[in-house]
Design a protein around this motif. Structure first.
Motif, PDB file in Angstrom:
ATOM      1  N   GLY A 195       0.782  -0.981  -0.017  1.00 14.62           N
ATOM      2  CA  GLY A 195       0.018  -0.097  -0.042  1.00 14.62           C
ATOM      3  C   GLY A 195       0.872   1.163  -0.071  1.00 14.62           C
ATOM      4  O   GLY A 195       1.987   1.180   0.144  1.00 14.62           O
ATOM      5  N   PHE A 196       0.082   2.236  -0.049  1.00 12.14           N
ATOM      6  CA  PHE A 196       0.915   3.402  -0.197  1.00 12.14           C
ATOM      7  C   PHE A 196       1.869   3.866   0.936  1.00 12.14           C
ATOM      8  O   PHE A 196       2.973   4.048   0.791  1.00 12.14           O
ATOM      9  CB  PHE A 196      -0.171   4.582   0.000  1.00 12.14           C
ATOM     10  CG  PHE A 196       0.102   6.210   0.132  1.00 12.14           C
ATOM     11  CD1 PHE A 196       1.250   6.609  -0.649  1.00 12.14           C
ATOM     12  CD2 PHE A 196      -0.458   6.970   1.036  1.00 12.14           C
ATOM     13  CE1 PHE A 196       1.771   7.830  -0.152  1.00 12.14           C
ATOM     14  CE2 PHE A 196      -0.008   8.180   1.265  1.00 12.14           C
ATOM     15  CZ  PHE A 196       1.262   8.854   0.686  1.00 12.14           C
TER      16      PHE A 196
ATOM     17  N   ASP B  25      -3.713 -13.048   2.708  1.00  8.22           N
ATOM     18  CA  ASP B  25      -4.806 -12.667   3.223  1.00  8.22           C
ATOM     19  C   ASP B  25      -5.024 -12.391   4.689  1.00  8.22           C
ATOM     20  O   ASP B  25      -4.997 -13.558   5.322  1.00  8.22           O
ATOM     21  CB  ASP B  25      -5.980 -13.234   2.696  1.00  8.22           C
ATOM     22  CG  ASP B  25      -7.388 -12.472   3.157  1.00  8.22           C
ATOM     23  OD1 ASP B  25      -7.400 -11.685   4.012  1.00  8.22           O
ATOM     24  OD2 ASP B  25      -8.597 -12.808   2.472  1.00  8.22           O
TER      25      ASP B  25
ATOM     26  N   SER C 156      -6.416   6.036  13.200  1.00  8.54           N
ATOM     27  CA  SER C 156      -6.635   7.245  12.115  1.00  8.54           C
ATOM     28  C   SER C 156      -7.364   8.129  13.181  1.00  8.54           C
ATOM     29  O   SER C 156      -7.941   8.196  14.268  1.00  8.54           O
ATOM     30  CB  SER C 156      -7.541   6.584  11.309  1.00  8.54           C
ATOM     31  OG  SER C 156      -8.426   7.723  10.707  1.00  8.54           O
TER      32      SER C 156
ATOM     33  N   LYS D 173     -11.185   1.135  14.034  1.00 11.24           N
ATOM     34  CA  LYS D 173      -9.790   1.543  14.520  1.00 11.24           C
ATOM     35  C   LYS D 173      -9.747   1.603  16.017  1.00 11.24           C
ATOM     36  O   LYS D 173      -8.962   1.432  16.418  1.00 11.24           O
ATOM     37  CB  LYS D 173      -9.411   2.969  13.687  1.00 11.24           C
ATOM     38  CG  LYS D 173      -9.383   2.781  12.428  1.00 11.24           C
ATOM     39  CD  LYS D 173      -7.616   2.088  12.193  1.00 11.24           C
ATOM     40  CE  LYS D 173      -7.560   2.249  10.670  1.00 11.24           C
ATOM     41  NZ  LYS D 173      -6.461   1.474  10.167  1.00 11.24           N
TER      42      LYS D 173
ATOM     43  N   MET E 140      -3.250   8.512  12.480  1.00 13.73           N
ATOM     44  CA  MET E 140      -2.556   9.510  11.278  1.00 13.73           C
ATOM     45  C   MET E 140      -3.829  10.259  10.900  1.00 13.73           C
ATOM     46  O   MET E 140      -4.768   9.979  10.722  1.00 13.73           O
ATOM     47  CB  MET E 140      -2.230   8.543  10.551  1.00 13.73           C
ATOM     48  CG  MET E 140      -1.037   7.628  11.119  1.00 13.73           C
ATOM     49  SD  MET E 140       0.102   7.014   9.972  1.00 13.73           S
ATOM     50  CE  MET E 140      -1.040   5.677   9.121  1.00 13.73           C
TER      51      MET E 140
HETATM   52  P1  NAD Z   1      -3.509   1.450   1.400  1.00 20.88           P
HETATM   53  O1  NAD Z   1      -4.972   1.015   0.913  1.00 20.88           O
HETATM   54  O2  NAD Z   1      -2.728   2.144   0.344  1.00 20.88           O
HETATM   55  O3  NAD Z   1      -2.757   0.264   2.104  1.00 20.88           O
HETATM   56  C1  NAD Z   1      -3.101  -0.717   2.661  1.00 20.88           C
HETATM   57  C2  NAD Z   1      -2.826  -2.128   2.114  1.00 20.88           C
HETATM   58  O4  NAD Z   1      -3.541  -3.129   2.995  1.00 20.88           O
HETATM   59  C3  NAD Z   1      -3.150  -2.415   0.901  1.00 20.88           C
HETATM   60  O5  NAD Z   1      -2.068  -2.805   0.004  1.00 20.88           O
HETATM   61  C4  NAD Z   1      -4.134  -3.654   0.795  1.00 20.88           C
HETATM   62  O6  NAD Z   1      -3.718  -4.297  -0.052  1.00 20.88           O
HETATM   63  C5  NAD Z   1      -3.678  -4.165   2.019  1.00 20.88           C
HETATM   64  N1  NAD Z   1      -4.627  -5.302   2.673  1.00 20.88           N
HETATM   65  C6  NAD Z   1      -6.151  -4.867   2.537  1.00 20.88           C
HETATM   66  N2  NAD Z   1      -6.589  -6.024   3.027  1.00 20.88           N
HETATM   67  C7  NAD Z   1      -5.670  -6.813   3.454  1.00 20.88           C
HETATM   68  C8  NAD Z   1      -5.770  -8.141   3.780  1.00 20.88           C
HETATM   69  N3  NAD Z   1      -6.945  -8.917   4.236  1.00 20.88           N
HETATM   70  N4  NAD Z   1      -4.524  -8.904   3.874  1.00 20.88           N
HETATM   71  C9  NAD Z   1      -3.509  -8.168   3.481  1.00 20.88           C
HETATM   72  N5  NAD Z   1      -3.338  -7.202   3.193  1.00 20.88           N
HETATM   73  C10 NAD Z   1      -4.373  -6.307   3.082  1.00 20.88           C
HETATM   74  O7  NAD Z   1      -3.574   2.396   2.470  1.00 20.88           O
HETATM   75  P2  NAD Z   1      -2.495   3.437   3.346  1.00 20.88           P
HETATM   76  O8  NAD Z   1      -3.015   4.707   3.078  1.00 20.88           O
HETATM   77  O9  NAD Z   1      -1.244   3.040   2.898  1.00 20.88           O
HETATM   78  O10 NAD Z   1      -2.901   3.074   4.836  1.00 20.88           O
HETATM   79  C11 NAD Z   1      -2.014   2.380   5.543  1.00 20.88           C
HETATM   80  C12 NAD Z   1      -2.859   2.152   6.970  1.00 20.88           C
HETATM   81  O11 NAD Z   1      -2.682   3.690   7.480  1.00 20.88           O
HETATM   82  C13 NAD Z   1      -4.151   1.750   7.071  1.00 20.88           C
HETATM   83  O12 NAD Z   1      -4.321   1.059   8.210  1.00 20.88           O
HETATM   84  C14 NAD Z   1      -5.097   2.922   7.155  1.00 20.88           C
HETATM   85  O13 NAD Z   1      -6.349   2.820   7.554  1.00 20.88           O
HETATM   86  C15 NAD Z   1      -4.064   3.823   8.115  1.00 20.88           C
HETATM   87  N6  NAD Z   1      -4.366   5.358   7.873  1.00 20.88           N
HETATM   88  C16 NAD Z   1      -3.848   5.833   6.637  1.00 20.88           C
HETATM   89  C17 NAD Z   1      -4.217   7.295   6.425  1.00 20.88           C
HETATM   90  C18 NAD Z   1      -3.925   7.921   5.149  1.00 20.88           C
HETATM   91  O14 NAD Z   1      -4.230   9.237   5.024  1.00 20.88           O
HETATM   92  N7  NAD Z   1      -3.346   7.337   4.076  1.00 20.88           N
HETATM   93  C19 NAD Z   1      -4.817   7.930   7.429  1.00 20.88           C
HETATM   94  C20 NAD Z   1      -5.100   7.455   8.649  1.00 20.88           C
HETATM   95  C21 NAD Z   1      -4.842   5.984   8.751  1.00 20.88           C
END
Ligand code: NAD
Length: 318
Positions: free
Chosen positions: A11-12, A50, A115, A150, A173
């Motif tokens: 992910g990101f 998964d 979050s 969360k 975050m």
């Molecule tokens: P993202 O969607 O880019 O990354 C999440 C990753 O989790 C994805 O690559 C997805 O394939 C993977 N995933 C989903 N279900 C899965 C499963 N069952 N098994 C294995 N992998 C699985 O999101 P992100 O922006 O990189 O966020 C990362 C974390 O940070 C998350 O927990 C998100 O809730 C939290 N967060 C992000 C933000 C933001 O602004 N980006 C803000 C607050 C919290």
């Protein structure tokens, strides 16, 4: 050598975090449902699994010292305001099984990515909102299932760290943005969505903005987020901590900065009906500064410049 697991490594935030941990000399295992969309993972070991499944979590945590738990079914306001049951179900399973496996298999420290969406809706009804402190979380009233889940995961950390020999911490975050984030497909967040719309627009066209654009947020650049997560893992902090910027802007101001960066002329904002989330939200960074001896330093203009350049390259095949 410290061995680290990053879940959601494709992910990101996970992709950037793995790169940073490798640069610091860690051995890193990355696990995700999918492969990283923009190139191979820099992790020492990466595989798809998964993490809703308990056995997959046990395998993932084997022989690691630290866990950064990032995996989540996740998206911007357009996604989390319409996907409640499936998202709650998936994320609850991921978080409970990953935490349980880590506690039972010798992990020393566990970081949950929580979050700003856990904060109560009743404190976020005004665009000129006062910043949210960590202690504002209760009485709990998050707006969406995403926030409730969360908060439940944060609670689980308390119970597990109380009964197992594992330290835990949670990063709340606030709107992270930057290159390699989702920018199309329905899960993108406001900065990436607006960068994409501006990059695709020609001089003189309109850019759609959801709502009146006067709703407010703070936005934190990805490099600062990753630094905050790394410092939080290295700290002894156990209570949740905000990781975010405390510069509050309206969505219109955010869009104006992006339009200026693009150099395009006469782009106007057209306000249309759409999900807006809470009316105003900002991060109070008092505890973060005290605990981490640090705060985010990338300006919104610099961060958006780098983000816009990358999204422009992606959508226009530059
Ligand atoms: P993202 O969607 O880019 O990354 C999440 C990753 O989790 C994805 O690559 C997805 O394939 C993977 N995933 C989903 N279900 C899965 C499963 N069952 N098994 C294995 N992998 C699985 O999101 P992100 O922006 O990189 O966020 C990362 C974390 O940070 C998350 O927990 C998100 O809730 C939290 N967060 C992000 C933000 C933001 O602004 N980006 C803000 C607050 C919290």
């Amino acid at each position: 050598m410290t061995r680290v697991l990053v879940t959601g490594a494709a992910g990101f935030i996970g992709y950037h975090l793995v790169g940073r941990l490798k640069a610091h000399g860690y051995w890193v295992r990355g696990v995700d449902l999918k492969h990283p969309p923009f190139g191979p993972s820099p992790a020492d070991e990466f595989y798809r699994a998964d993490l809703r499944l308990p056995d997959a979590c046990v395998r993932a945590v084997r022989n690691v010292d630290e866990v950064y738990a990032l995996a989540a079914d996740m998206g911007g306001i357009g996604y989390i305001s319409r996907t409640h049951a499936a998202l709650f179900h998936s994320n609850a399973l991921i978080n409970l099984h990953t935490l349980d496996a880590a506690a039972r298999h010798g992990v020393r420290r566990y970081l949950l990515t929580s979050s700003a969406c856990i904060y109560p809706e009743y404190l976020q009804t005004d665009a000129r909102t006062s910043s949210l402190k960590e202690t504002d979380a209760y009485p709990a009233a998050p707006q969406d299932a995403y926030g409730w889940e969360k908060l439940m995961a944060e609670r689980a950390l308390q119970y597990y760290s109380g009964e197992y020999d594992m330290e835990t911490c949670a990063a709340r975050m606030h709107n992270i943005y930057g290159p390699y984030g989702t920018y199309k497909g329905g899960r993108e967040k406001a900065p990436a969505a607006i960068c994409r719309k501006v990059a695709l627009a020609s001089d003189g066209q309109d850019i759609e903005v959801w709502g009146d654009g006067l709703q407010t947020r703070s936005f934190c650049y990805i490099d600062d987020c990753v630094e905050g997560l790394y410092r939080l893992m290295r700290s002894r902090q156990s209570d949740p901590l905000n990781i975010g910027s405390d510069r509050l802007v309206t969505i219109n101001e955010l869009a104006d900065v992006i339009v200026r960066i693009s150099g395009k002329r006469n782009l106007t904002l057209r306000h249309v009906q759409g999900p807006q989330g809470v009316r105003g939200r900002n991060s109070d960074n008092t505890r973060m500064r005290a605990v981490l001896d640090w705060e985010p330093s990338t300006s919104l203009e610099d961060g958006l410049q780098r983000t816009y350049r990358w999204i422009d390259m992606m959508v226009n095949n530059r």
